[in-house]
Design an enzyme around this catalytic site. Sequence first.
Site, PDB file in Angstrom:
ATOM      1  NE  ARG A 114      -2.304  -1.407   3.499  1.00 44.19           N
ATOM      2  CZ  ARG A 114      -1.706  -0.716   4.442  1.00 44.19           C
ATOM      3  NH1 ARG A 114      -1.766   0.601   4.438  1.00 44.19           N
ATOM      4  NH2 ARG A 114      -1.080  -1.331   5.429  1.00 44.19           N
ATOM      5  CE1 TYR A 121       0.210  -5.849  -2.017  1.00 40.78           C
ATOM      6  CE2 TYR A 121      -0.841  -3.911  -1.081  1.00 40.78           C
ATOM      7  CZ  TYR A 121      -0.339  -5.189  -0.940  1.00 40.78           C
ATOM      8  OH  TYR A 121      -0.429  -5.817   0.275  1.00 40.78           O
ATOM      9  CE  LYS A 150      -6.616  -3.585   5.855  1.00 42.46           C
ATOM     10  NZ  LYS A 150      -5.504  -4.360   5.574  1.00 42.46           N
ATOM     11  CG  HIS A 196      -6.481  -3.272  10.478  1.00 43.08           C
ATOM     12  ND1 HIS A 196      -5.161  -2.863  10.513  1.00 43.08           N
ATOM     13  CD2 HIS A 196      -6.519  -4.268   9.565  1.00 43.08           C
ATOM     14  CE1 HIS A 196      -4.453  -3.591   9.668  1.00 43.08           C
ATOM     15  NE2 HIS A 196      -5.250  -4.440   9.079  1.00 43.08           N
ATOM     16  CB  SER A 216      -0.193  -3.909   7.876  1.00 45.00           C
ATOM     17  OG  SER A 216      -1.353  -3.132   7.675  1.00 45.00           O
ATOM     18  CB  ALA A 217       3.053  -7.429   8.164  1.00 50.01           C
ATOM     19  CB  CYS A 218       1.574  -6.861  13.723  1.00 49.21           C
ATOM     20  SG  CYS A 218       2.736  -5.532  13.385  1.00 49.21           S
ATOM     21  N   GLY A 219       0.554 -10.182  12.712  1.00 48.16           N
ATOM     22  CA  GLY A 219       0.109 -11.463  13.245  1.00 48.16           C
ATOM     23  C   GLY A 219      -1.384 -11.721  13.333  1.00 48.16           C
ATOM     24  CE  LYS A 220      -4.905  -7.331  10.861  1.00 40.86           C
ATOM     25  NZ  LYS A 220      -3.547  -6.805  10.775  1.00 40.86           N
ATOM     26  CB  THR A 221      -3.319 -13.999   8.745  1.00 37.89           C
ATOM     27  OG1 THR A 221      -3.806 -12.864   8.037  1.00 37.89           O
ATOM     28  CG2 THR A 221      -3.684 -15.262   7.994  1.00 37.89           C
ATOM     29  CG  ASN A 222       0.674 -16.297  11.483  1.00 39.56           C
ATOM     30  OD1 ASN A 222       1.102 -17.435  11.370  1.00 39.56           O
ATOM     31  ND2 ASN A 222       0.936 -15.346  10.607  1.00 39.56           N
ATOM     32  CG  ASP A 226      -7.077  -7.349   7.193  1.00 39.07           C
ATOM     33  OD1 ASP A 226      -6.052  -7.211   7.890  1.00 39.07           O
ATOM     34  OD2 ASP A 226      -7.363  -6.578   6.273  1.00 39.07           O
ATOM     35  CG  ASN A 256       3.148  -6.742   1.583  1.00 33.76           C
ATOM     36  OD1 ASN A 256       2.613  -7.320   2.542  1.00 33.76           O
ATOM     37  ND2 ASN A 256       2.497  -5.847   0.853  1.00 33.76           N
ATOM     38  NE  ARG A 307      -0.069  -8.669   2.168  1.00 36.64           N
ATOM     39  CZ  ARG A 307      -0.498  -8.389   3.398  1.00 36.64           C
ATOM     40  NH1 ARG A 307      -1.565  -8.986   3.895  1.00 36.64           N
ATOM     41  NH2 ARG A 307       0.151  -7.529   4.146  1.00 36.64           N
ATOM     42  N   GLY A 321       1.260 -20.667  17.729  1.00 34.09           N
ATOM     43  CA  GLY A 321       0.303 -21.487  18.486  1.00 34.09           C
ATOM     44  C   GLY A 321       0.381 -21.259  19.990  1.00 34.09           C
ATOM     45  CG  ASN A 332       0.884 -15.948  20.225  1.00 33.19           C
ATOM     46  OD1 ASN A 332       1.869 -15.835  20.959  1.00 33.19           O
ATOM     47  ND2 ASN A 332       0.899 -15.580  18.957  1.00 33.19           N
TER      48      ASN A 332
END
Length: 584
Positions: A70, A198, A207, A227, A249-255, A278, A367, A369, A494, A496
């Site tokens: 982005r 992108y 977004k 978010h 962004s890229a701090c672990g939400k999907t995981n 997200d 990045n 995806r 895991g 977490n």
Amino acid sequence: MEIKHAKLKKWVHEMAHLCKPDRIVWCDGSYEEKAALEKEAVSTGELIKLNQSKLPGCVYHRTAVNDVARTENLTYICTSKKIDAGPTNNWMTPKEGYRKAGEFFFGAMRGRTMYVVPFSMGPVGSPFSKIGVELTDSIYVVLNMRIMTRTGKEVLEKLGRDGEFTKCLHSKADLDINRRLILHFPEDNAIWSVGSGYGGNVLLGKKCLALRIASYLAKKEDWMAEHMLIMGVEDPQGHVSYIAAAFPSACGKTNLAMLIPPKGLKKKGYRIWTVGDDIAWMRVDSDGSLWAVNPEYGFFGVAPGTNSKTNPNAMATIKSNTIFTNVLLKKDGTVWWEGGDPPVPKEGLDWMGRPWKPGGEKGAHPNARFTAPITQCPSISNRLEHHHGVPISAIIFGGKRSSLAPLVYESFNWQHGVYVGATMASERTAAQFGKLGEVRRDPMAMLPFCGYNMADYFKHWLKMGKKMARTPKIFHVNWFRLDEKGRFLWPGFGENLRVLEWIIERCRNKADAHRTPIGYVPKLDGLDLTGLNLKKKDLKELFAVRPSEWMEDLADQKKFFELFGEKLPKEIWQEYHALKGRLK
Ligand code: GTP
Ligand code: SPV
Ligand code: MN
């Protein structure tokens, strides 16, 4: 297809007049349409078909080299008054926005097709869903939108003759970074994006609509667009608690959203259900609780670092019907990325299409995806299509902080929790252009996504708390604290769940805590660490709260809050001074 919506027809016609496409295609969302689009994109090189026996239904795409994340510096909120966009957003008047972007859009679709993609954010027909229509000259965008949102004929039918919709216009134009703009017109319910291909810049339901425009609507209509991931944690008694968590962004939400319990806790009987990874839309329902839905229908997830150990559910989700963007292309027509499953391939083509061998430059862009249907996720929640969503027990804020913030702490109450969210900060990742690692303040992980003045956004949070009969408890986590050698103190992923277990027990008044100036922190034996080899010294460091470091952070908070002048709610300053007092 017969189009009954006169305003929609008129708008499509006007935009075509501006962009001058050779033809207009109304997308119906059918399987045949998808096959034909893929075929065409493969013939022009826009897409590469992957090995269909190993990755059925999967395709590969490379973006332009200067178009991989982005571009926040080219993203604007266009409102009549500057104060309505606030000090943290780029601003233009709507008139200037339409004029500037209009120049780039003019004739940009000559020789191309303009696709009309009607889409619904949220289940089609739910009273909480919003409809958008995206016009685009990119087949890649159409195919991504088909995964990320609910698209097609049913949406048009739902829209009827005069339904409200967000007008989304996109053209990749010539992909020139100097002729790129991502503009939001909240007063007109419109989005114009030009010059990019992108994801976050061009999948306008994500977004742009579901956060920037939606946050503006949510303020007007008394709900919240955040978010945040949404997940259910099923405890050994079979009770499911739902959590919403905001990380930048890229701090672990999907995981976190797809977590698989570590051995020790699995034996106890925990299980995770994924609702979203997200974005969360949340409302106070008739029971006085906060309820959340995921407006999306797919994952646009970070590939690097994803593997069968860190995120087995993601790996299972992306086995088929997935679009891979900017990853490494292997000889056998499959894909790989740094931090992916072994073995490291001996050769391949990198994300720029150049021959690649291990040991040199990265094969995948950091990045890079995957775009995958949410319904393919093994941990998908059965509440996905539920029009009311799920009731939220806890809200979690978090960021990447190599020091300062402990592994987890709980706020004292809603107002203090809003302050904790408002003071979030995180180190910059590859998900946005800019210097990596630099700490920036990112309230509620919404800094790049709030469609109006953030001071009013904090006010809205405070107000929403007052509307609830029961407010969720608010927590802060940090999986990224480092030791003196620069290693992660906490194993993360895991593991977490051990922190989530404490959080849920706190919500049920079942766990003990230690009161510190910043909030409640677990006692040293407060987390179940069965099967983890964590040194006592490291555990202490994970929970450490150092007043001198927090005083430094307060100075930085002050600078940030002063940006908002008189507009900043007095409650935020109250909490700021109260914390300062407790630290002394
Ligand atoms: P967006 O899609 O950009 O909004 O990102 P996200 O918040 O969904 O982040 P994601 O889950 O994709 O994780 C981003 C990166 O953080 C990946 O490289 C992960 O490997 C890494 N990561 C995720 N969870 C953890 C964790 O608990 N500990 C550590 N050390 N790294 C993690
Ligand atoms: C993010 O950057 O927060 C994402 C990816 O989720 S994008 O859709 O590009 O915004
Ligand atoms: Mn995101």
